[in-house]
Design a protein around this motif. Sequence first.
Motif, short mmCIF file in Angstrom:
data_model
loop_
_atom_site.label_atom_id
_atom_site.label_comp_id
_atom_site.label_asym_id
_atom_site.label_seq_id
_atom_site.Cartn_x
_atom_site.Cartn_y
_atom_site.Cartn_z
N ARG A 35 39.45 4.57 51.39
CA ARG A 35 38.26 5.13 50.34
C ARG A 35 37.25 4.57 50.31
NH1 ARG A 35 42.23 4.86 44.68
NH2 ARG A 35 43.64 6.47 45.52
N LYS A 64 33.68 6.73 50.48
CA LYS A 64 32.40 6.36 49.78
C LYS A 64 31.23 6.07 50.63
CE LYS A 64 30.60 3.51 45.98
NZ LYS A 64 31.13 2.45 44.92
N SER A 104 27.65 8.42 51.08
CA SER A 104 26.31 7.68 50.85
C SER A 104 25.73 8.05 52.05
CB SER A 104 26.40 6.46 50.53
OG SER A 104 27.35 6.10 49.45
N ARG A 120 39.34 10.84 49.56
CA ARG A 120 38.52 10.89 48.57
C ARG A 120 39.13 10.95 47.31
NH1 ARG A 120 35.78 13.73 52.68
NH2 ARG A 120 33.63 12.91 53.11
N GLY A 178 30.40 12.27 45.20
CA GLY A 178 29.82 11.81 46.25
C GLY A 178 29.60 12.91 47.12
#
Length: 648
Positions: free
Chosen positions: A406, A410, A414, A442, A447
């Motif tokens: 995870r 993330k 980003s 996810r 995101g």
Amino acid sequence: MSPAAKVSEFHREGNDWFCRTGLPSDITVVVDDVKFHLHKFPLVSKCGKLARMYEDSKSNDKKSLWTTVLEDFPGGSETFLTAARFCYGARVDFTSKNIVSTHCAAEYLDMTSEYGEDNLISQVETFLHKHVLRNWKDCILALQSSSHVLKSADKLQTIPKLMNAVSTMVCTDPSLFGWPMMMYGTLQSPGGSILWNGINTGARMRSSGSDWWYEDVSYLSVDLFRRLIKTMETKGIRAESLVGAMVYYARKYLPGLGRWQSRTSGSNNNKSRTSVVSFSLAAASSSSSSMSPVDQIALLETILSLLPEKRGRSFCKFLLCLLRVAFILGVDGSCVKQLERRIGMQLELATLENLLILNYSDSDTLYNVDCVERMIRHFVSSSSSSELSDFSPPSLDPGMSPSSLRKVAKLVDSYMAEVASDVNLKPDKMRSLAAALPEGSRPLYDGLYRAFDIYFKEHPWLSDKDKEQLCNMMDYQRLSIDACAHASHNDRLPLRVVLQVLFFEQMHLRTALAGGTNVANTGTAHAMTVPGQEIVERDGWVTVVRQNQVLKVDMQKMRSRVGELEEEFQNMKREMKKRVSKSSSSVSSPRLVKMGCKFLLPRASDAKNNDTAQGSVSSTPRSAAAAEHALPRSSRHSKHRKSFSFFR
């Protein structure tokens, strides 16, 4: 040693050396095109090699002058001058800078005790063991000055002896033996006084860290540094200390690495440390920081071969910095692949700032997206926790989190949001990055939606087909309520995607309403089975009546929101019909839209159920509070909600 030109027995004229003894020279020794006009007896009596060469040349008795050439003489003409002075009985000063080359020259000339008591080899070895090998400064200077005689020094085991001595001193606390380690700390007393003119003022030496030796070993050549690290490994020095020395060495000679690796552990207190050895070496190595690109590539490959198979946050950052330098220098593919593999195995410890590697090749994209994608695939295909071990210091390595997948997801989202602003980035690259991670990595797709939204904003010329292919990478059921609300008003999304988002947003709202009703019913049944609390229940009912009024207002807002969604959907349907009527190839599209309407239109029975649920909530204070908490907040003016509020 004093310069030979100032010694009365020897003087230089151009490229020739002469000895003033009052006798004509009868032997000429040539070393590196420098001629030494000397005498046979002093040399032959001390040097076994010259004695044998002279015996072999006796066949020609007519020649009064004998000339010989010494090929590959270790240390060159300057070292031979030291040996010649010793043969003539002149004063010879041994220092840590000339001891290794003098030792090699003595062995080359075979200046053993067989050709004279207390000959040059004996004196050199005595000085080496009694003075050099017991002193840190002398060991470092001797190693640095031995670069031009490495082959000869290795045969004599001089280099291994020096490295063993250095490794032993690194393992030992320098304050225990009074070595010249005080040059690595500051002597100070409570009053601020220090050692002045050799007089002890009562100051105490500040405790030195484990990195006190980094600066001094950084003045060694690449080959000597590599061999020293290998020797330290055999001595059992901790891996994090060795990595710290490698980081310090690499920062000193590789371009830009000092800027990117400015916060590396072990280098924060180096500026406050003063080293006499470092100052001595800096004078002799003033041009060492200006390595050629070929030498820099060799250094990078050497550092990479020395780095242990470990994992840590600072270690991962250093590997990423090395990868950046490798792209700048144009290192071959094998080195880059090895760096990408080692970074990928601990990708969850990387940061977004370090992943933003510029593209130094001929590619049009600003960032090297292909490199990051390869590292992601290495992370997915490898089990980092079993193949790599952590460093021991917690300051360097916080350890691997069980939610590493995870974390990487993330981080990737980003990264995609950062590179999405590149106008030359193709949709295929964005899709490949999103698909590099497996499904289930996810928990929320907010995101990824943010990255796609930025990409659509910076690439307004994309077709609806390309946008739909990217949006198909998302799971609309895993979008949060805020993300669904933002997407339902996003003009950059294709109409088909907006319809799907609206459908799942309505499902979220219905689930929230149903959950609030169930909680209210459960609380009512529980309240009616509890006897003997008339006064409490009476006071509680007063509170419930007030809360019910607030709940009715919230439910009225909810109905208004559902009505707005229905109106928006009708507008979309009408616009869709207009588009379909203009295109003859899309005959079945109106049917699909009509079928999709059935899922979105609220039924009359739902409104009745809502009224029933509203009436049932007023039966207990506990159920009313739970229902109020379960219902989502909305606004009548949701149409005018700002599009950027989701990303704050």
